[in-house]
Write a protein that holds these residues in place. Structure first.
Motif, PDB file in Angstrom:
ATOM      1  N   ASP A   1       0.828  -1.207   0.000  1.00 31.55           N
ATOM      2  CA  ASP A   1       0.000   0.000   0.000  1.00 31.55           C
ATOM      3  C   ASP A   1       0.863   1.258   0.000  1.00 31.55           C
ATOM      4  O   ASP A   1       0.546   2.250  -0.667  1.00 31.55           O
ATOM      5  N   SER A   2       1.955   1.224   0.778  1.00 30.48           N
ATOM      6  CA  SER A   2       2.825   2.399   0.852  1.00 30.48           C
ATOM      7  C   SER A   2       3.506   2.662  -0.486  1.00 30.48           C
ATOM      8  O   SER A   2       3.663   3.828  -0.886  1.00 30.48           O
ATOM      9  N   GLN A   3       3.878   1.600  -1.191  1.00 29.51           N
ATOM     10  CA  GLN A   3       4.496   1.768  -2.507  1.00 29.51           C
ATOM     11  C   GLN A   3       3.484   2.316  -3.502  1.00 29.51           C
ATOM     12  O   GLN A   3       3.805   3.163  -4.335  1.00 29.51           O
TER      13      GLN A   3
ATOM     14  N   LEU B   1       1.704   6.744  -6.854  1.00 32.76           N
ATOM     15  CA  LEU B   1       0.631   7.644  -7.269  1.00 32.76           C
ATOM     16  C   LEU B   1       1.054   9.099  -7.085  1.00 32.76           C
ATOM     17  O   LEU B   1       0.817   9.950  -7.957  1.00 32.76           O
ATOM     18  N   SER B   2       1.699   9.387  -5.977  1.00 34.33           N
ATOM     19  CA  SER B   2       2.160  10.742  -5.712  1.00 34.33           C
ATOM     20  C   SER B   2       3.199  11.175  -6.745  1.00 34.33           C
ATOM     21  O   SER B   2       3.156  12.306  -7.249  1.00 34.33           O
TER      22      SER B   2
ATOM     23  N   LEU C   1       6.002  -4.189 -13.849  1.00 34.33           N
ATOM     24  CA  LEU C   1       4.677  -4.228 -14.470  1.00 34.33           C
ATOM     25  C   LEU C   1       3.582  -4.265 -13.414  1.00 34.33           C
ATOM     26  O   LEU C   1       2.515  -3.674 -13.597  1.00 34.33           O
ATOM     27  N   LYS C   2       3.839  -4.951 -12.317  1.00 28.60           N
ATOM     28  CA  LYS C   2       2.843  -4.996 -11.235  1.00 28.60           C
ATOM     29  C   LYS C   2       2.633  -3.612 -10.622  1.00 28.60           C
ATOM     30  O   LYS C   2       1.519  -3.248 -10.261  1.00 28.60           O
ATOM     31  N   ARG C   3       3.714  -2.845 -10.518  1.00 28.84           N
ATOM     32  CA  ARG C   3       3.577  -1.489  -9.986  1.00 28.84           C
ATOM     33  C   ARG C   3       2.820  -0.593 -10.974  1.00 28.84           C
ATOM     34  O   ARG C   3       2.019   0.247 -10.571  1.00 28.84           O
TER      35      ARG C   3
ATOM     36  N   THR D   1      -4.969   2.557  -8.594  1.00 30.22           N
ATOM     37  CA  THR D   1      -5.046   3.588  -7.557  1.00 30.22           C
ATOM     38  C   THR D   1      -5.376   4.952  -8.166  1.00 30.22           C
ATOM     39  O   THR D   1      -6.100   5.752  -7.558  1.00 30.22           O
ATOM     40  N   TYR D   2      -4.883   5.218  -9.362  1.00 32.87           N
ATOM     41  CA  TYR D   2      -5.198   6.480 -10.035  1.00 32.87           C
ATOM     42  C   TYR D   2      -6.697   6.556 -10.336  1.00 32.87           C
ATOM     43  O   TYR D   2      -7.330   7.598 -10.123  1.00 32.87           O
TER      44      TYR D   2
END
Length: 330
Positions: free
Chosen positions: A185-187, A192-193, A216-218, A225-226
């Motif tokens: 979640d933190s990543q 996103l930021s 790719l997972k990120r 999340t976006y």
């Protein structure tokens, strides 16, 4: 796959067909007989294209590579050399993809895209997308390119492209092995930021650098999340911020990260939509994915277009080129 040598005849016992494959290889393959069939098909006047298709379109990737070696042993001739001299056009290019390693085929595709006047940027993007999940293929592609042309693929891309397109292509080429584990979640929050900051500053080059440097997972998690925060699809927003080739770069990477089968179906649809056909894209995807995941890509194509891939390929192609593609698809 079990290799058997019987009185100078090389046979293999094929493994079971995997769910994503569209190539149905015979339970036992006699490579010596296959080599003789192809030699007969290209020897003398005329060419028996149907015999060539019947062999190559019904043999898996590793079997075809072994067949090339057997052909050279039996006849002291290069299989691709004989096929090249007896065929032409898109059919010949499809056969090239069937008898070369994937890395060699994609290296030659990228070389052709950068030869002569102008550069075929779409080909460069597509070739690199097809290597996204296989760092071994990327290493082979770079190595083969250098051995064949005495220059680094990276250097040629630098000479042939500029701006964000160059940043993106080099970023994908140099990705290396990524950690494709679950994203915390933190990543996700940090990614996103980072992305929102780059987008607010309209730092398109920075976006290309960021996206090609993460797993790719990120990228997939970032899209989710976006959307959860903005109710907008990241791929759509980036497309509106960019133009032509850079838009194609971002769209390709984001689609491939979320669902590679959908990405491939999207590219196949684009290759056949409207007037004309992009045979290069059609060939690269069908030939390189037939014994990997083409069955899944066919399903995604049906969901995307409500049509069968084979039907559209049949309508958009002709002759022996059509026959070899349909043999691989079906």
């Amino acid at each position: 796959m079990l290799l058997i040598l019987i009185l100078a005849t090389i046979q293999i016992i094929s493994a079971a067909t995997l769910p994503g494959e569209t190539i149905i290889e015979p339970a036992t393959v006699d490579l010596t007989a296959d080599a003789a069939t192809i030699r007969k098909a290209v020897k003398g006047w005329g060419t028996d294209e149907k015999a060539i298709i019947n062999v190559l379109a019904n043999r898996r990737y590793n079997t075809r590579l072994m067949l090339s070696n057997v052909y050279e042993r039996e006849f002291e001739r290069d299989l691709w050399g004989d096929l090249k001299s007896d065929t032409s056009g898109d059919f010949r290019n499809a056969l090239k993809g069937l008898v070369m390693t994937e890395a060699q085929f994609l290296a030659e595709e990228m070389r052709s895209a950068m030869q002569g006047w102008g550069t075929n940027e779409d080909t460069l993007i597509n070739c690199l997308m097809l290597t996204l999940r296989n760092p071994t293929t990327v290493r082979g592609l770079k190595s083969y390119y250098y051995s064949l042309y005495s220059e680094k693929l990276r250097d040629r891309i630098v000479d042939e492209t500029d701006g964000t397109l160059k940043t993106f292509l080099l970023g994908v080429l140099d990705r290396g092995v990524m950690n494709e584990t679950a994203v915390s979640d933190s990543q996700q929050a940090a990614d996103l930021s980072e992305m929102k900051g780059l987008m607010e500053g309209r730092n398109i080059d920075g976006i290309a650098t960021f996206l090609t440097s993460i797993s790719l997972k990120r990228i997939d998690a970032l899209q989710r999340t976006y959307f959860m925060e903005t109710a907008d699809e990241l791929v759509t927003v980036l497309a509106e911020m960019t133009g032509h080739h850079v838009k194609d770069c971002f769209t390709s990477l984001l689609l491939a990260a979320r669902d590679f089968d959908y990405y491939a179906a999207y590219e196949l649809h684009a290759a056949m939509e409207g007037t004309g056909t992009d045979e290069g894209t059609l060939t690269r995807i069908v030939v390189t994915r037939a014994d990997k995941d083409l069955a899944f890509i066919k399903n995604s194509y049906k969901k995307l277009t409500t049509r069968e891939l084979a039907k559209d390929v049949k309508d958009d192609t002709s002759g022996d080129y059509r026959r070899v593609l349909l043999a691989l698809i079906n």
